[in-house]
Write an enzyme that holds these catalytic residues in place. Structure first.
Site, PDB file in Angstrom:
ATOM      1  N   LYS A  77      13.280 -10.523  58.289  1.00 54.25           N
ATOM      2  CA  LYS A  77      13.052 -10.439  56.850  1.00 54.25           C
ATOM      3  C   LYS A  77      14.377 -10.403  56.098  1.00 54.25           C
ATOM      4  O   LYS A  77      15.322  -9.720  56.516  1.00 54.25           O
ATOM      5  CB  LYS A  77      12.224  -9.186  56.542  1.00 54.25           C
ATOM      6  CG  LYS A  77      11.818  -9.024  55.075  1.00 54.25           C
ATOM      7  CD  LYS A  77      10.964  -7.779  54.901  1.00 54.25           C
ATOM      8  CE  LYS A  77      10.551  -7.588  53.446  1.00 54.25           C
ATOM      9  NZ  LYS A  77       9.660  -6.408  53.279  1.00 54.25           N
ATOM     10  N   SER A 146       5.553  -7.165  50.743  1.00 54.72           N
ATOM     11  CA  SER A 146       6.758  -7.926  50.487  1.00 54.72           C
ATOM     12  C   SER A 146       7.234  -8.754  51.682  1.00 54.72           C
ATOM     13  O   SER A 146       8.098  -9.614  51.533  1.00 54.72           O
ATOM     14  CB  SER A 146       7.876  -6.961  50.080  1.00 54.72           C
ATOM     15  OG  SER A 146       8.172  -6.054  51.149  1.00 54.72           O
ATOM     16  N   SER A 170       3.660  -3.365  52.564  1.00 52.93           N
ATOM     17  CA  SER A 170       4.378  -4.628  52.752  1.00 52.93           C
ATOM     18  C   SER A 170       4.308  -5.239  54.143  1.00 52.93           C
ATOM     19  O   SER A 170       4.765  -6.361  54.347  1.00 52.93           O
ATOM     20  CB  SER A 170       5.844  -4.452  52.363  1.00 52.93           C
ATOM     21  OG  SER A 170       5.972  -4.270  50.979  1.00 52.93           O
TER      22      SER A 170
END
Length: 427
Positions: A77, A146, A170
């Site tokens: 990420k 996210s 997330s």
């Protein structure tokens, strides 16, 4: 099976590499080919380090499989620092930003022989402003956030695993929307060094994979917690399950409520003890307390960015930042106290229950890419720091994934993983 190596699970790929049935170069080539075909539509990646990955895959070390992740490509990420790739934290403020060192989790992957293939899309600072990613199951729908790119990349067979983070919902929510396993361990189980903070008292590192066993295997390596690797455990662990509607039950659409109720019935028929579970009273207002504490901490972690680059911070981020600036310290302290008490209260209330189940999200991924969905079914578990995992396998009215969320006591991740693995095989 080897005609499309990119579709192998993490453990399947590791076994094929170890047995000599697959090479790291072939696996990587298959992943890169899939990315080439689909990335223009899905938009899961901010940066792909193909040349470095190819060099690592063809190196002698990748052929000897000395490390547990040798030859396995993994997505990172874009909230997580990488020394050899830009890390933009989902914000134009940090476009092209080059960290001076790897995050601890990235260094661990490299030391275990893993191939860090690239950086997956994150929402802005892992908050609510979406990036470019679309849901690979339906490109008109959000992948969630996210950890948008990580969920999409695993769901669309770009990589067998990717790292995500969770401060509200997330990991669990995008895993549910995209139809993959998303595992958020107990708070503090995995290292946060080198990860951009959002709200430090509730930030978690976690993983996206295709199976529960894959998730435990990867998390065990990242946290040096061998008990999380349930891949070689013998015997069938049949869990005692609490069906927990949570105070947020009415936020789930009618179809999702029916799917979760039906899943509970099916798991009971498969042999599990399943009964209704009511959360302690302290959980009634825990979601709102989470929001207060999260906004307050964002007013510190985002202070430099909003102060110095106000025009490059999104309206959504500035709105939550401003809300946090208006939170009283006494209210923040009260919220943190509630979170600590909730953790103990849950452990006591669970009694003979091994795990709880509830929805992972209100329903299928919403149509539109300008928002990432509602973390309403994730806030209470994230704030109390207990482990949770999305188990895919259910399907909504538009044939989109709907996830079942499995929750354990704080620190009892291994039992939760074993229960989730049993559930995944019986859904």
């Amino acid at each position: 099976m080897m005609s499309q190596p990119n579709r192998l699970s993490l453990l399947e790929a590791a076994s094929a590499l170890s047995d000599g049935k697959l090479t790291a170069e072939t696996l990587l080539a298959s992943c890169l080919e899939r990315i080439s075909e689909r990335e223009g539509d899905v938009g899961a990646w901010m940066h792909i380090n193909a040349d470095s990955a190819k060099a690592q895959a063809s190196a002698p070390a990748a052929k000897t499989t000395t490390g547990p992740l040798s030859g396995l490509p993994i997505g990172i990420k874009d909230l997580i620092d990488t020394v050899d790739m830009p890390t933009g934290y989902g914000s134009p403020i940090y476009e092209g930003h080059q960290p001076a060192q790897d995050a601890a989790c990235v260094a661990t992957i490299r030391n275990a022989g893993g191939i860090v293939l690239g950086k997956t899309v994150s929402t802005e600072f892992a908050y609510f402003q979406p990036g470019k990613t679309a849901n690979p199951n339906d490109l008109t729908r959000t992948p969630g956030g996210s950890s948008s790119g990580s969920a999409a990349a695993v769901a669309d067979y770009h990589v067998p695993a990717a790292l995500g983070t969770q401060t509200a919902g997330s990991i669990i929510r995008p895993a549910s929307y995209c139809g993959v396993v998303g595992y958020k361990p107990s708070y503090g189980f995995l290292p946060l060094t080198g990860i951009r903070p959002l709200a430090p008292s509730m930030d978690h590192l976690g993983v996206m994979t295709r199976t529960v066993k894959d998730a435990g295997f990867l998390a065990a390596i990242l946290g040096r917690r061998p008990e999380l690797d349930i891949s070689n455990q013998s015997g069938d662990f049949v869990p005692t399950i609490g069906f927990c509607q949570t105070p947020q039950w009415d936020a789930a659409d009618a179809t999702t409520q029916s799917l979760i109720e039906d899943a509970a019935t099916r798991l009971g028929k498969a042999g599990a003890k399943v009964s209704n579970f009511t959360l302690p009273d302290i959980f009634a207002t825990l979601a709102s307390a989470h929001g207060i504490a999260m906004d307050y901490e964002v007013s510190f972690t985002g202070l430099y960015d909003v102060s110095n680059h106000p025009d490059q911070a999104s309206a959504k981020f500035r709105e939550r930042f401003d809300a946090g600036m208006n939170v009283l310290t006494s209210d923040y302290d009260k919220a943190l106290d509630q979170a600590k008490l909730s953790r103990t209260a849950l452990s006591d209330a669970m009694g003979d229950y091994d795990i709880l189940i509830c929805p992972s999200a209100p329903g299928e991924a919403p149509v539109g890419l300008n928002a990432t969905g509602d973390p309403v079914f994730n806030r209470i578990w994230t704030f109390s720091g207990v482990p949770c995992i999305n188990v895919p396998g259910l399907s909504g009215p538009n044939n989109m994934p709907v996830g079942l969320q499995v929750i354990g006591r704080f620190g009892d991740d291994a039992r939760m993983l074993k229960a989730a693995d049993w559930i995944s095989r019986h859904l």
